[in-house]
Design a protein around this motif. Structure first.
Motif, short mmCIF file in Angstrom:
data_model
loop_
_atom_site.label_atom_id
_atom_site.label_comp_id
_atom_site.label_asym_id
_atom_site.label_seq_id
_atom_site.Cartn_x
_atom_site.Cartn_y
_atom_site.Cartn_z
N ALA A 86 16.77 -4.05 20.71
CA ALA A 86 16.37 -2.66 20.06
C ALA A 86 16.74 -1.22 20.87
O ALA A 86 16.87 -1.49 21.97
CB ALA A 86 14.83 -2.70 19.88
N LEU A 87 16.97 -0.60 20.03
CA LEU A 87 17.51 1.01 20.62
C LEU A 87 15.74 1.51 20.80
O LEU A 87 14.69 1.27 19.78
CB LEU A 87 17.97 1.74 19.62
CG LEU A 87 18.11 3.39 19.79
CD1 LEU A 87 18.83 3.42 21.28
CD2 LEU A 87 18.75 3.87 18.47
N SER A 88 15.82 2.20 22.12
CA SER A 88 14.40 2.69 22.30
C SER A 88 14.75 4.09 22.94
O SER A 88 15.81 4.33 23.37
CB SER A 88 13.99 1.78 23.62
OG SER A 88 14.43 1.41 24.72
N ARG A 89 13.90 4.98 23.00
CA ARG A 89 14.13 6.22 23.63
C ARG A 89 13.13 6.58 24.87
O ARG A 89 11.95 6.30 24.80
CB ARG A 89 13.74 7.32 22.39
CG ARG A 89 14.68 7.26 21.35
CD ARG A 89 13.98 8.28 20.15
NE ARG A 89 13.93 9.66 20.75
CZ ARG A 89 13.43 10.66 20.07
NH1 ARG A 89 13.26 10.49 18.66
NH2 ARG A 89 13.24 12.03 20.63
N HIS A 90 13.59 7.06 25.84
CA HIS A 90 13.09 7.42 26.94
C HIS A 90 13.16 8.64 27.57
O HIS A 90 14.36 9.12 27.43
CB HIS A 90 13.31 6.51 28.16
CG HIS A 90 13.30 4.81 27.86
ND1 HIS A 90 12.13 4.09 27.72
CD2 HIS A 90 14.24 4.04 27.28
CE1 HIS A 90 12.43 3.05 27.34
NE2 HIS A 90 13.89 2.84 27.00
N PRO A 91 12.18 9.38 28.02
CA PRO A 91 12.64 10.79 28.86
C PRO A 91 13.35 10.40 29.84
O PRO A 91 13.32 9.35 30.58
CB PRO A 91 10.96 11.27 29.43
CG PRO A 91 10.22 10.53 28.35
CD PRO A 91 10.66 9.21 27.94
N TYR A 92 14.38 11.39 30.27
CA TYR A 92 15.48 11.13 31.13
C TYR A 92 14.86 10.88 32.48
O TYR A 92 15.41 9.92 33.10
CB TYR A 92 16.33 12.50 31.02
CG TYR A 92 17.32 12.18 32.37
CD1 TYR A 92 18.44 11.16 32.30
CD2 TYR A 92 17.35 13.12 33.26
CE1 TYR A 92 19.62 11.19 33.21
CE2 TYR A 92 18.37 13.14 34.40
CZ TYR A 92 19.33 12.30 34.23
OH TYR A 92 20.28 12.20 35.08
N GLN A 93 13.74 11.52 33.01
CA GLN A 93 13.28 11.38 34.30
C GLN A 93 12.68 10.22 34.34
O GLN A 93 12.75 9.74 35.39
CB GLN A 93 12.44 12.68 34.68
CG GLN A 93 13.00 13.98 34.69
CD GLN A 93 13.96 13.97 36.00
OE1 GLN A 93 13.91 13.24 36.97
NE2 GLN A 93 15.09 14.83 35.67
N GLN A 94 12.06 9.93 33.50
CA GLN A 94 11.28 8.51 33.31
C GLN A 94 12.24 7.27 33.52
O GLN A 94 12.36 6.19 34.42
CB GLN A 94 10.57 8.32 32.20
CG GLN A 94 10.02 6.66 31.98
CD GLN A 94 8.90 6.72 30.69
OE1 GLN A 94 8.52 7.65 30.04
NE2 GLN A 94 8.99 5.37 30.29
N PHE A 95 13.59 7.45 32.79
CA PHE A 95 14.68 6.67 32.74
C PHE A 95 15.37 6.48 34.21
O PHE A 95 15.56 5.29 34.93
CB PHE A 95 15.71 6.89 32.10
CG PHE A 95 16.77 5.90 31.86
CD1 PHE A 95 16.85 4.85 31.35
CD2 PHE A 95 18.01 6.27 32.67
CE1 PHE A 95 18.15 4.16 30.99
CE2 PHE A 95 19.16 5.63 32.64
CZ PHE A 95 19.05 4.55 31.91
N LEU A 96 15.31 7.65 34.97
CA LEU A 96 15.78 7.67 36.00
C LEU A 96 15.03 7.09 37.28
O LEU A 96 15.65 6.32 38.10
CB LEU A 96 16.33 9.25 36.62
CG LEU A 96 17.52 9.44 37.38
CD1 LEU A 96 18.85 8.90 36.76
CD2 LEU A 96 17.71 10.79 37.58
#
Length: 407
Positions: A86-96
């Motif tokens: 699935a495609l999911s969305r994450h805030p960039y800082q959380q992803f990093l």
């Protein structure tokens, strides 16, 4: 005449002015390439798309690599090749932060797109992220989190993207590319498992676009690509630099373990010790049971998977599924069993002789396994055969008759 010359002089300026119109979208699109991780599923790295909206102060990462392993039917679906991602969305800082915890570096490539192209891609990603649209069937070498990111950028921006060649003159196969990552990560046993179960379709040479199913190759592809005649990548930088821990060096590799086992079994096979014979009876039952199970698994995966990665697997020639039932009667001294093992011996030797002509790259750790199969099949095929009980009864009857006549 002067007016026409003036217009001719001003025309390029008008075109330059139109092409240099300011980007009012306030969007920045970039491709994120993450280095490989320690786990098998992360060995090949990862790709995501970052969208930064400076006007709305939004910094979001779109990640096509999300899957749910809590599904009770997860492993059954995985076996059949039905992997729902699935495609999911994450805030960039959380992803990093997540990749910092996993000690994995991240490279960012800012794309050189027009404001209209950025808005199109942003709208397409938002639409794709809706609950009803975010799921897709995952195929690891044709439709995965990396190819999805590439296709969204190429297909949804409206830009004319052209990929230049990034492959050497001698094009690698899918298996070659996979091996390069597994070898670097020291995943020797995983490499053996993959080579056993994935068939000859993985030994086809890849095209330039097909190689981009791997994140590093997509990164190189973008570095050498153009969009509407100009470089696709405007800027490239390290978003996160983490020094990974080198894989541990161990002798406990398939080739070492199976070679040692082959040496031991060979020595025991020539021994006349009664305990050695008893051990080999047990070993043959367990060994041929495991080989038969592998062969059954190879045939089953080739039949039930919805993709073709397990089809046309030449490992089924030496890993015969018939070994599975034979393992339970391997100790019997029967003529038909003797013929069976003689046939296995010949087939195994032929497979080894044709090693370099087989249209599939066979894992080198299979060689000592073939040696064990040939060794034990040879001895099993030449064991003295036990005479039938009926024959013994006839001989006793004849002996008794002779004695009576003499009396």
């Amino acid at each position: 005449m002067k007016l026409s010359r003036l217009l001719l002089f001003l025309f390029p300026l008008f075109c330059l002015s139109a092409a240099a119109q300011p980007d009012t979208s306030h969007l920045r699109i970039s491709l994120l390439t993450c280095s490989p991780g320690a786990e098998l599923y992360s060995t090949f790295g990862h790709t995501a798309i970052r969208v930064t909206d400076s006007a709305r102060r939004i910094d979001m990462v779109y990640n096509y690599g999300t899957f749910d392993d809590s599904d009770p039917n997860f492993y059954a679906k995985f076996t059949r090749g039905i992997m729902v991602y699935a495609l999911s969305r994450h805030p960039y800082q959380q992803f990093l932060a997540a990749y910092y915890e996993e000690k994995r570096s991240v490279i960012e490539q800012t794309l050189q797109l027009t404001g209209d192209q950025k808005q199109r891609l942003n709208a397409a990603l938002k639409l794709n992220a809706l609950e009803k649209n975010r799921y897709y069937n995952y195929y690891f070498h044709t439709d995965n989190c990396t190819t999805r990111a590439r296709d969204m950028i190429v297909q949804k921006t409206g830009a004319s993207v052209v990929f230049n060649n990034i492959l050497p003159e001698k094009r690698p196969t899918f298996r070659n590319l996979i091996h390069s990552y597994l070898d670097k990560a020291g995943q020797n046993w995983s490499k053996l498992g993959i080579d056993l179960l994935l068939g000859s379709n993985l030994d086809l040479q890849v095209t330039n676009e097909q190689a981009m199913f791997l994140p590093d190759y997509l990164l190189n592809g973008f570095d050498n690509a153009t969009a509407d005649g100009h470089p696709l990548v405007a800027q490239k930088q390290a978003a996160l630099i983490v020094t990974p821990e080198p894989p541990s060096i161990t002798l406990f590799t398939p080739i070492f373990v199976f070679s040692a086992l082959f040496t031991i079994i060979s020595l025991l096979s020539f021994s006349t010790n009664i305990r050695a014979r008893q051990f080999l009876n047990v070993f043959d039952s367990v060994f041929f049971l495991l080989v038969g199970f592998i062969g059954t698994l190879i045939i089953t995966l080739g039949a039930i998977r919805i993709d073709n990665v397990c089809q046309s697997n030449y490992n089924a020639i030496w890993a015969l599924p018939t070994h599975l039932p034979i393992a339970f009667v391997v100790y019997l001294k029967r003529k038909w069993l003797q013929y069976y093992f003689r046939s296995v011996f010949v087939l195994t030797i032929l497979f080894a002789v044709c090693w370099f002509f087989i249209p599939q790259q066979i894992n080198m750790a299979v060689l000592p396994v073939l040696g064990i199969i040939a060794m034990r099949s040879y001895f099993r095929g030449n064991l003295p055969v036990k005479k039938r009980a009926a024959s013994n009864t006839t001989n006793v009857f004849r002996s008794s008759k002779t004695i009576n006549m003499e009396l």
